[in-house]
Scaffold this motif. Sequence first.
Motif, PDB file in Angstrom:
ATOM      1  N   GLN A 186       0.863  -1.181   0.000  1.00 59.75           N
ATOM      2  CA  GLN A 186       0.000   0.000   0.000  1.00 59.75           C
ATOM      3  C   GLN A 186       0.902   1.235   0.000  1.00 59.75           C
ATOM      4  O   GLN A 186       1.554   1.530   0.998  1.00 59.75           O
ATOM      5  CB  GLN A 186      -0.907  -0.010   1.239  1.00 59.75           C
TER       6      GLN A 186
ATOM      7  N   GLY B 212      -0.056   4.478  -0.907  1.00 59.20           N
ATOM      8  CA  GLY B 212      -0.697   5.763  -0.688  1.00 59.20           C
ATOM      9  C   GLY B 212      -0.985   6.530  -1.962  1.00 59.20           C
ATOM     10  O   GLY B 212      -1.093   5.970  -3.056  1.00 59.20           O
TER      11      GLY B 212
ATOM     12  N   GLU C 214       4.005   7.694   7.611  1.00 57.06           N
ATOM     13  CA  GLU C 214       2.844   6.881   7.954  1.00 57.06           C
ATOM     14  C   GLU C 214       2.580   5.908   6.810  1.00 57.06           C
ATOM     15  O   GLU C 214       2.754   6.227   5.638  1.00 57.06           O
ATOM     16  CB  GLU C 214       1.639   7.793   8.165  1.00 57.06           C
ATOM     17  N   CYS C 215       2.156   4.706   7.158  1.00 57.96           N
ATOM     18  CA  CYS C 215       1.901   3.719   6.116  1.00 57.96           C
ATOM     19  C   CYS C 215       0.762   2.802   6.517  1.00 57.96           C
ATOM     20  O   CYS C 215       0.353   2.763   7.676  1.00 57.96           O
ATOM     21  CB  CYS C 215       3.162   2.904   5.826  1.00 57.96           C
ATOM     22  N   ARG C 216       0.265   2.068   5.513  1.00 54.37           N
ATOM     23  CA  ARG C 216      -0.744   1.034   5.750  1.00 54.37           C
ATOM     24  C   ARG C 216      -0.167  -0.298   5.304  1.00 54.37           C
ATOM     25  O   ARG C 216       0.440  -0.401   4.250  1.00 54.37           O
ATOM     26  CB  ARG C 216      -2.033   1.334   4.983  1.00 54.37           C
ATOM     27  N   THR C 217      -0.384  -1.305   6.120  1.00 53.52           N
ATOM     28  CA  THR C 217       0.109  -2.633   5.779  1.00 53.52           C
ATOM     29  C   THR C 217      -0.855  -3.294   4.799  1.00 53.52           C
ATOM     30  O   THR C 217      -1.943  -2.771   4.511  1.00 53.52           O
ATOM     31  CB  THR C 217       0.253  -3.495   7.035  1.00 53.52           C
TER      32      THR C 217
ATOM     33  N   GLY D 264      -4.383  -3.615   5.829  1.00 49.18           N
ATOM     34  CA  GLY D 264      -5.125  -2.392   6.097  1.00 49.18           C
ATOM     35  C   GLY D 264      -4.780  -1.687   7.387  1.00 49.18           C
ATOM     36  O   GLY D 264      -5.336  -0.618   7.684  1.00 49.18           O
ATOM     37  N   LYS D 265      -3.857  -2.236   8.182  1.00 44.77           N
ATOM     38  CA  LYS D 265      -3.492  -1.606   9.447  1.00 44.77           C
ATOM     39  C   LYS D 265      -2.737  -0.302   9.199  1.00 44.77           C
ATOM     40  O   LYS D 265      -1.809  -0.254   8.403  1.00 44.77           O
ATOM     41  CB  LYS D 265      -2.616  -2.554  10.270  1.00 44.77           C
ATOM     42  N   LYS D 266      -3.138   0.744   9.882  1.00 48.41           N
ATOM     43  CA  LYS D 266      -2.488   2.047   9.772  1.00 48.41           C
ATOM     44  C   LYS D 266      -1.387   2.153  10.822  1.00 48.41           C
ATOM     45  O   LYS D 266      -1.649   1.977  12.014  1.00 48.41           O
ATOM     46  CB  LYS D 266      -3.503   3.165   9.950  1.00 48.41           C
TER      47      LYS D 266
ATOM     48  N   ARG E 298       5.103  -2.991  10.718  1.00 48.08           N
ATOM     49  CA  ARG E 298       5.373  -2.455   9.380  1.00 48.08           C
ATOM     50  C   ARG E 298       5.790  -3.565   8.423  1.00 48.08           C
ATOM     51  O   ARG E 298       6.592  -4.420   8.762  1.00 48.08           O
ATOM     52  CB  ARG E 298       6.461  -1.385   9.438  1.00 48.08           C
TER      53      ARG E 298
ATOM     54  N   CYS F 229       6.008  -0.329   3.855  1.00 47.71           N
ATOM     55  CA  CYS F 229       6.438   0.804   4.684  1.00 47.71           C
ATOM     56  C   CYS F 229       7.897   1.161   4.397  1.00 47.71           C
ATOM     57  O   CYS F 229       8.264   2.342   4.334  1.00 47.71           O
ATOM     58  CB  CYS F 229       6.257   0.468   6.156  1.00 47.71           C
TER      59      CYS F 229
END
Length: 531
Positions: free
Chosen positions: A101, A103, A172-175, A178-180, A198, A202
Motif C-alpha cells: 500500500q 498511498g 505513515e503507512c498502511r500494511t 489495512g493496518k495504519k 510495518r 512501509c
Amino acid sequence: MQQDNPEVDPADQWVHDPETGRYRLDPAPGIAPQRRRVAAPPSAEGRRTAQRRAAAAKRTRRRRVLAWTAGAGALVMVVGCGGAYYLYQHFNNNLTSVDVQLGDEAERPKPAGDALNVLVLGTDSRQGLGREYGDEGSTGHADTTLLFHIAKDRSNATVISIPRDLMVPIPECRTADGKKVPGSTRDMFNNSLGQEGRDPGCTWKTVEKVTGIRVDHFVQVNFEAVKTLSTAVGGVEVCAAKDINDPDSHLRMSKGRHVVQGDDALAFVRTRHAVGFGGDLTRIPLQQQFISSMIRKIKSGDTLTSPTKLYKLADAATKALTVDSGIGSVDRLKDLALDISKVDTKNITFATVPVLDDPKDENRLVLKQPDAGHLFSMIAGDRSLTGAPTAPATPEATGAAGTPAAPAVDSKSVRVTVRNGSGTGGQAQQAVDRLRAKGFAKAATGPNAPATATSSVSYPAGHDAEAAALATALGLPGDAVRPDPKADPKGPLVLVLGKDVLTAPTPSTAATEAPKDLQRVQADDTDVCAK
C-alpha cells in the motif's frame, strides 16, 4: 495409470533436446516410454544442420537463464526463476507475494521511464532458526537494504546500500491487511520494517521519501535464504585480508580465499565486529563482495548447463522469496530476470550511501550532504557510476536539473519563508531567487535563524506534499523535511538554510558526476578482500 517413482529426482526426468534447444520431460526410469517412429540415420548435411541448431539453441537458452544476483543472495532467486520457468511451473506455489500500500500516487516520485529500480530487503528474521542466531522468533527488520537501479538502456546498474543505523523520517503507512501505522519524524532505518507491524510497503515508502527515487518492485529474503542459495550454487568464493574470528557471527576464517556456503556464507555476510571499525559500515563491503562473487559464479559457472543444479537453485530461491504482487509469479520474475541479465558484470557498481556519524548519537548515522543528495540525483537521472554511456533520462523521469522529481503540487500557490542559518549573508535572498525561478512565486525572506550545519524544511500539518516538492526543488534529501506540530495550519513552509548550502553542487553537476570519495565496489573485481 502410471505412478510417479518417488525415488527419482524430478530434475533427472528432464533431458536436453538438441533439435529444439529446450528440455523435455522423459519418463522416469522403470516406466515404459511411448512407442516412437525410428527415423533413418541423418545425412552429413543433416547432422551439420542439427549441430548448428543445437549450438544456437544452447546460446539462446543461456541468454534466457543468465541473470545477476543481489541483496545477500536475493536476486539470485530471480536467476533460478528465469532459468527454470518453462521447466517447473509449480515454483509458483513456492512464491510469497505482498500487496503493498503506497498511498497517494501524487505524493510519490515520478516513474523512471524504462529504467528499473528494485528494492532488495535482507531481513534479520530468526523465525524458525532457533537460538543459534539470537533473538529467537524475531519477525525481522530491514537489516540489509539495497536499491538496484538498472539503466533504461540496460548498459549499467548501480546498487546502493542503505545502512540500517541511518536516522531517517519514516512516513505513515498502511500494511497489506489495512493496518495504519503512524509515522516517525526521526528513527532508525531498519525500524521501517517489522517495527509496530510495518511490512515491506512501509520500507518502500521510506526509501522513496528519503531518496526521491521511485521504486518499482521489492524482493525480500531472510537468513535462511543466504544459507540455501549459497549451497545451491555450490558455494561462493570470498577473500579475507586477515584472520577473522567473530564470535557474534560465528565466522572463523584464515587469511586468504575461501569458498563458503550454508552457515559459513551467512556468518560471512553478518560479520562486522571483527573487520574494519566494527560497525555496520564495515559489514556492507563484505556483503558487496559476496554478492559480486555470487554474480560471477552464476554467470561463469556450470550451474546454467545442469538441469539438476537449476532445479535446486530455483526451488530454494522461490521458497525463500517474498515479492510485491507486481512480480508475484514465476512468469513475471522470469521477465525481470531476462531484462536485468542484459547488464554486463563490469558495469555493475555497488556503493554505500554517503553518511556521517549522528551528532546526537555516536552509534547512529545521518546522511552526508550534499553528497547523499548528489548520489540520489544521479540515480534518479539514470546516470552511470561506471563510466558506461547512458542515454539521458527523460524530463518526465527527473526534474529539470536531474534531481528527483517532486510530487505534483501547484508551486505558485505554496508560501515559503526562507531563513538564513548558514552564517553567510545574502544566502536567503539567493535561495528566494532560485525558488521563484522554479515556480515558487510566493517565496520570501524571513529573519535569520541560529547557525546550523544542515538545511531543513518544516511544514504545518497537512502540507507534507508541498514540503517534499520544495525540498526536491532545492535538491534536499527526504530527511531534511519534518513536520512542525506547533505551526499555524494556515502558515507557510519554513526553509532554514544551513552551512551545507555554501557547498551544494550546481544543478549541472548533480546528475553527471559521482560524489568525491564515494565507497564503491565493481562486480567484476576479484581482488576485493575483507579487511
